[in-house]
Design an enzyme around this catalytic site. Sequence first.
Site, short mmCIF file in Angstrom:
data_model
loop_
_atom_site.label_atom_id
_atom_site.label_comp_id
_atom_site.label_asym_id
_atom_site.label_seq_id
_atom_site.Cartn_x
_atom_site.Cartn_y
_atom_site.Cartn_z
N LEU A 1 19.62 5.61 -26.30
CA LEU A 1 19.68 5.62 -27.77
C LEU A 1 20.10 4.26 -28.28
O LEU A 1 21.15 3.74 -27.90
CB LEU A 1 20.68 6.69 -28.25
CG LEU A 1 20.37 8.13 -27.82
CD1 LEU A 1 21.57 9.03 -28.09
CD2 LEU A 1 19.16 8.65 -28.55
N THR A 2 19.30 3.68 -29.15
CA THR A 2 19.64 2.39 -29.72
C THR A 2 20.87 2.52 -30.61
O THR A 2 20.92 3.36 -31.50
CB THR A 2 18.45 1.85 -30.55
OG1 THR A 2 17.31 1.75 -29.70
CG2 THR A 2 18.78 0.49 -31.13
N CYS B 1 9.38 1.82 -26.56
CA CYS B 1 10.01 1.29 -27.78
C CYS B 1 8.93 0.83 -28.77
O CYS B 1 8.08 0.00 -28.42
CB CYS B 1 10.93 0.14 -27.44
SG CYS B 1 11.73 -0.60 -28.89
N LYS C 1 9.68 5.20 -18.74
CA LYS C 1 9.59 6.03 -19.94
C LYS C 1 8.43 5.52 -20.78
O LYS C 1 8.36 4.33 -21.08
CB LYS C 1 10.89 5.99 -20.74
CG LYS C 1 10.91 6.95 -21.93
CD LYS C 1 12.32 7.04 -22.51
CE LYS C 1 12.39 8.12 -23.59
NZ LYS C 1 11.77 7.70 -24.84
#
Length: 784
Positions: free
Chosen positions: A374-375, A479, A519
Site C-alpha cells: 500500500l502506497t 502501479c 504482481k
Amino acid sequence: MAEHGMADDVEGPISNPLDQSEPLEAGSADNTTKTANPQAEILPGDSAITKAEKVERHGDTSTGDVSADFEHPAPKRRRLEQEPGSTAAGETEERPTRQKGVTPIRKEFLVSISRAAEHDHDEDAAEASGKTAQPHTVGGRGGKKKTPGGQNHNRQFGRSRDEIQLCMSRAKVDEFATSSCQFGEKCKYEHNIRKYLKDGKRADLDTFGSICPVWEVKGKCSAGWRCRFAGSHSKEVEREDGRKELVLVEKEKSDEQTNREDELEEEGVGVVNVISNAVKISLRKKHIETGRSDQYLKWMNEHNQDPTNGRVRPEPKAVPGLVDDEGIPINVNKSKGDPSGVHDNRAGYVEPPFRASEKRRIYYGPETPVLAPLTTQGNLPFRRLCVSLGAQVTWSEMAMGLPLLGGEKGEWALIKAHESETAPPAYSPKTPVLDYNRSRDSKFGVQIAANKPWLALKTTEILTTLCPQIRAIDLNCGCPIDLVCRQGAGSALLDSNAKLEKTLRGMNAVSGETPITVKIRMGTKDKHPTSEKLVQRLVIGGPEAQEHGEDPCGVAAITLHGRSKQQRYSRSADWQYIADCASLVKKLKSERSNITDTAREPDARDLPASSFSGTGEGLPYFCGNGDILSHVDYNAHLQDTGIDACMIARGALIKPWIFEEIAQNQYLDKSASERLGYIEQFARNGLEYWGSDEIGVGTTRRFLLEWLSFSCRYVPIGILDELPPKFGDRPPAFKGRSELETLLSSGDYRDWIKISEMFLGPAHKDFQFQPKHKSNSYEIEAEG
C-alpha cells in the site's frame, strides 16, 4: 528514531527515482492525478516515488514553484431518491429495494442532507482558531460544496518542531554532564536543558498513562529530553554539594539487552531489516559489489536479446551429418558444441547457487489472506496492526530500485519490518506441500519497482544479501502512476512481455534462496486485457525462451489485480477475468505433461518451488486482488475462481479487522470503542517506530490521519439494512449508534485531527492536514 522521522530526510533536491538523468517536470502529471493528490509539500516519511510525484504535480514547493491549480470536486455524499421522513400523506411506507451505488443504511440512522448542511463546519472560523471540534458531526462524506480555499495546492502540513531545538549532544545526557558538542560556543542549538524544557518544548503528553511507549518497552528512550513523555523517564536528584540535577532514568536490563540496544539505539521497537548508516554510505559510494548480477547480465548480453542494448544471441545452425532418429538435422551452437541445441548457451554462465526449485518454499492458501503493498498507508505501524488482527502475509510499500542502490535512508526505511512479521504464516492445507518447511517461512516480503533488467537484478541481489529475513521479493507490474509508467516501470512492463520475462528470470538467478513473485494487472488499456498471454509466458516460458531452450522464469507466485492500468481504481474489479487466468494456469500443467519431446521439456530445477492448489509441482501460486470488503467476498472469490489466496488492499484500510472476519468466517460488528482501540494501537505503534519526540509525534499523526481518511468510509454492520457491503456504494448522511461512532465515520479532516488528539495531544500550532487523495474521492489510489 527511524528514518521516517528524521528531519533531514526531506533535504536536498528531489531526483527521478527511476532515471536520475531525466529531470522531473513540474506539471507533467495527468489532471486526474493532480486533482486526486493535492498535498504538495515534501514531508518526512515520504518515499522516493511520493517525493517525485509531488514535484511533477505541483513543482518544487520549497521554492514556491507550484505549477497547477485544482478544480474543486463536487460533494460525493449520495442523495437518496427519497429523503428520510418524506413519505407522502396517505402512502404506505415499504421497504425500499437496494438503490444502486448507495449504501443501504437503516432508516432510523439516516440524516437528511439539508440537516447535515446546517451542521457543517464554518471552515474559516475553525481554521483561524485552530480548533476542530464540532457539536453536530455527521457520518459519511461530503456536505456543502467546498469553498475555493477549502482544498488547494498551497496547503501544507506545517512543521512539527520544538520552538527551541536542543543540541543533540545534550539530548541524552544528564544535566551536569560535560558538553561534547563539536561546535562549542558557535552551536546554534540550545545546551541548557532546563531552559529547553521550560521554553523550548511543549508540555508532556498525558496520554498512554503519561508513560513513554518507547521507554515502557525498551527501558530506554532514544529521544531523551526531547521526548514528549520525558517526565516519565527523568527525575531531579540532589547532589552532595546541594545542587539539584535533572537526570534521565533507565530500566534495569540484562547485558544482552544493553548490547543489542546500543547497536540499534535509534531504531524503533522490535524492528528488523535494519541497515546501518555505514552500509548505506558504502552503497552510495558503490563499494558493495553485485557479483552475481554482473555475471548474469554479462551472460545475458552475450547469449540473449538483452532489452538494454538489443544484442541478440547467435542462432543455432544445422551441422551436416548430425541427424535425429527420424533423419532430421539437429541444430547446434558452434561455440558450445551442444548437439541438443537446448541448453548449449547456458554453458557460458556459471549456475547460480540456487535454482528455482531449490529456493526456500513459500505457501499460499485460503488461510493466508494477504495484505497488499500500500502506497503511504502500508507503513510498519499499520502492517503491525494488521498482523495482530490476523494478516498472514504482508508486503512493504513499493520501493524504487535506484534509491535503494544509492543507499537513500528514506527508501531503505520501507524495507524495515516488525518482528511480528517474521513469524510464519498459517498453514493448514488439504494436501501437504512437498518439502515446505513452515519454520523457514515468514510473513513479510518486499515489493520493488524497476524499469530495466540491470536495476531489478542488482536491487534484488542487494536486498537478499543485506536482508535475509525477507520472505520473497515481488516485482511491481501493476502501479498505474504516470511517473512510474512513463519511465517503463510498473504497469508499463505489461507491454514488454519478453523484457519482463527476462527480468524475472534474472532476478531468480541472483536472489539466492529467496523466491521471486510478480504482481500484474489485466493490461494497460481498458477493455483490452492481455494478462492471459502474460500468465502463460510466466508459467511455461515465452516463444523466445522455448525456441532457444530457456526454462520458465520460475516465479513462485503471480498476483493479478482485476483492473487495467487505464482503469486505475475506478469501477469494479473483473473477477471473472481473474478466474479465466486461474483456469489457464491449471491447464498449463497438463499441457506441459503432454510434451513428448524431452529436449523441450523444462529443466525441473528451474521450476518454482510451489504447487498450484495441489495440482502439481512446478506451477506458481496464483492470487487475486480487487474489491474485497468482507469475508463473504473473500470466500466467494476463492470458491468461484479457483485461486490460491486473495490479496486485500483498500478493504484492510477501511476495516483492518477484515482479517479477523476471514479467520472467524463471520461479520464482526465492532463497537466504536473497539475501533478507537485500534486507533490507539496504531498511535502506540507509530510512537515506538517513528519516535516520541515532537517530530515523531507529528509523523505518527500524519500517517494516522492518512489512515483515518480511509477508515472513515466504514459503515458499521449494525446500521446496515442489507448485506454484504459493497465497494462501489457511497453512504448517505447518517448518524452512528453513539457520538463516538458518528465521529469515527465523519469525512471531515478536522474530525480526524480531533481523533488523533485523543492519543497524540493537541496538534502543533503549525500543523495542518490535507489527505493524499482528494477528500471526497471514492476511487482512492492505495496499492503499490
